[in-house]
Design a protein around this motif. Sequence first.
Motif, PDB file in Angstrom:
ATOM      1  N   UNK A  30       0.821  -1.210   0.000  1.00  0.00           N
ATOM      2  CA  UNK A  30       0.000   0.000   0.000  1.00  0.00           C
ATOM      3  C   UNK A  30       0.852   1.256   0.000  1.00  0.00           C
ATOM      4  N   UNK A  31       1.937   1.240   0.741  1.00  0.00           N
ATOM      5  CA  UNK A  31       2.848   2.381   0.785  1.00  0.00           C
ATOM      6  C   UNK A  31       3.485   2.638  -0.574  1.00  0.00           C
ATOM      7  N   UNK A  32       3.874   1.587  -1.254  1.00  0.00           N
ATOM      8  CA  UNK A  32       4.459   1.726  -2.590  1.00  0.00           C
ATOM      9  C   UNK A  32       3.461   2.390  -3.535  1.00  0.00           C
ATOM     10  N   UNK A  33       2.210   1.941  -3.480  1.00  0.00           N
ATOM     11  CA  UNK A  33       1.185   2.489  -4.371  1.00  0.00           C
ATOM     12  C   UNK A  33       0.875   3.950  -4.044  1.00  0.00           C
ATOM     13  N   UNK A  34       0.625   4.242  -2.777  1.00  0.00           N
ATOM     14  CA  UNK A  34       0.239   5.597  -2.383  1.00  0.00           C
ATOM     15  C   UNK A  34       1.386   6.583  -2.593  1.00  0.00           C
ATOM     16  N   UNK A  35       2.602   6.172  -2.316  1.00  0.00           N
ATOM     17  CA  UNK A  35       3.730   7.094  -2.508  1.00  0.00           C
ATOM     18  C   UNK A  35       3.928   7.423  -3.981  1.00  0.00           C
ATOM     19  N   UNK A  91      -1.963   6.465 -13.553  1.00  0.00           N
ATOM     20  CA  UNK A  91      -0.557   6.254 -13.885  1.00  0.00           C
ATOM     21  C   UNK A  91       0.203   5.634 -12.714  1.00  0.00           C
ATOM     22  N   UNK A  92      -0.094   6.084 -11.498  1.00  0.00           N
ATOM     23  CA  UNK A  92       0.574   5.520 -10.325  1.00  0.00           C
ATOM     24  C   UNK A  92       0.258   4.047 -10.146  1.00  0.00           C
ATOM     25  N   UNK A  93      -1.001   3.684 -10.359  1.00  0.00           N
ATOM     26  CA  UNK A  93      -1.388   2.278 -10.235  1.00  0.00           C
ATOM     27  C   UNK A  93      -0.741   1.440 -11.337  1.00  0.00           C
ATOM     28  N   UNK A  94      -0.668   1.981 -12.538  1.00  0.00           N
ATOM     29  CA  UNK A  94      -0.068   1.234 -13.652  1.00  0.00           C
ATOM     30  C   UNK A  94       1.433   1.039 -13.462  1.00  0.00           C
ATOM     31  N   UNK A  95       2.123   2.073 -12.979  1.00  0.00           N
ATOM     32  CA  UNK A  95       3.569   1.953 -12.829  1.00  0.00           C
ATOM     33  C   UNK A  95       3.962   1.092 -11.630  1.00  0.00           C
ATOM     34  N   UNK A 145      -6.597  -5.999  -3.250  1.00  0.00           N
ATOM     35  CA  UNK A 145      -6.966  -4.702  -2.685  1.00  0.00           C
ATOM     36  C   UNK A 145      -6.008  -3.623  -3.146  1.00  0.00           C
ATOM     37  N   UNK A 146      -4.731  -3.892  -3.049  1.00  0.00           N
ATOM     38  CA  UNK A 146      -3.731  -2.885  -3.387  1.00  0.00           C
ATOM     39  C   UNK A 146      -3.838  -2.467  -4.842  1.00  0.00           C
ATOM     40  N   UNK A 147      -4.076  -3.406  -5.725  1.00  0.00           N
ATOM     41  CA  UNK A 147      -4.097  -3.091  -7.152  1.00  0.00           C
ATOM     42  C   UNK A 147      -5.435  -2.559  -7.649  1.00  0.00           C
ATOM     43  N   UNK A 148      -6.517  -2.969  -7.028  1.00  0.00           N
ATOM     44  CA  UNK A 148      -7.836  -2.578  -7.541  1.00  0.00           C
ATOM     45  C   UNK A 148      -8.578  -1.596  -6.637  1.00  0.00           C
ATOM     46  N   UNK A 149      -8.648  -1.892  -5.364  1.00  0.00           N
ATOM     47  CA  UNK A 149      -9.480  -1.100  -4.467  1.00  0.00           C
ATOM     48  C   UNK A 149      -8.754   0.136  -3.943  1.00  0.00           C
ATOM     49  N   UNK A 150      -7.469   0.015  -3.622  1.00  0.00           N
ATOM     50  CA  UNK A 150      -6.732   1.143  -3.068  1.00  0.00           C
ATOM     51  C   UNK A 150      -6.708   2.363  -3.998  1.00  0.00           C
ATOM     52  N   UNK A 180      -8.729   7.804  -5.031  1.00  0.00           N
ATOM     53  CA  UNK A 180      -9.431   8.776  -5.886  1.00  0.00           C
ATOM     54  C   UNK A 180     -10.666   9.328  -5.186  1.00  0.00           C
ATOM     55  N   UNK A 181     -11.414   8.443  -4.515  1.00  0.00           N
ATOM     56  CA  UNK A 181     -12.618   8.875  -3.800  1.00  0.00           C
ATOM     57  C   UNK A 181     -12.256   9.848  -2.688  1.00  0.00           C
TER      58      UNK A 181
END
Length: 135
Positions: free
Chosen positions: A42-47, A65-69, A116-121, A126-127
Motif C-alpha cells: 500500500x505504501x508503494x502504491x500511495x507514494x 498512472x501511479x497504479x499502472x507503474x 486490494x492494493x491493485x484494484x481497491x486502493x 481517488x474517492x
Amino acid sequence: MFAGVPFAAVGGVLALAMLGMPFSISAGVGFIALSGVAVLNGLVMVSSINRLRAQGHPLGEAVGEGAATRLRPVLMTALVASLGFLPMAVATGTGSEVQRPLAVVVIGGLVTATGLTLLVLPVLYRWAGSRMGAR
C-alpha cells in the motif's frame, strides 16, 4: 495504506477455514508478517500516486498512472513472498504442523491484499482525494 491489513486478514482467515486449520500461535505470526507486506504494498502504491500529484498531475491521471507503474513491484512482492512460503504450506514432515498455518495465512492473505492494493486502493485514493478537494 493500512486499508490492506483488514483485507489481508480476511484472506488469511478464509485460507485457514478452507483448509480446516485452527488458529494457532504460528498462524498469528503469519498475520503479523502478512500485515507488514500488505502495508508495504500500500505504501508503494500511495507514494507513487502522491509523487505524481506533487508533480502537478490531476487526481485521476495520477491515480491511473501511479497504479499502472506500481503494478509490477506490487505483484512481484506478493509473488516472491507467496512462492517463498509455498514449501512450508505443502510440507508434511516433522514440524509441518507448526509451519503450515503460518504459510497458509501468508499465502491466502497475500492473494486478497494484492487484489486490494491493485484494484481497491486506487479507487479509495481517488474517492478520498475528490472529497478532500471539494472541501
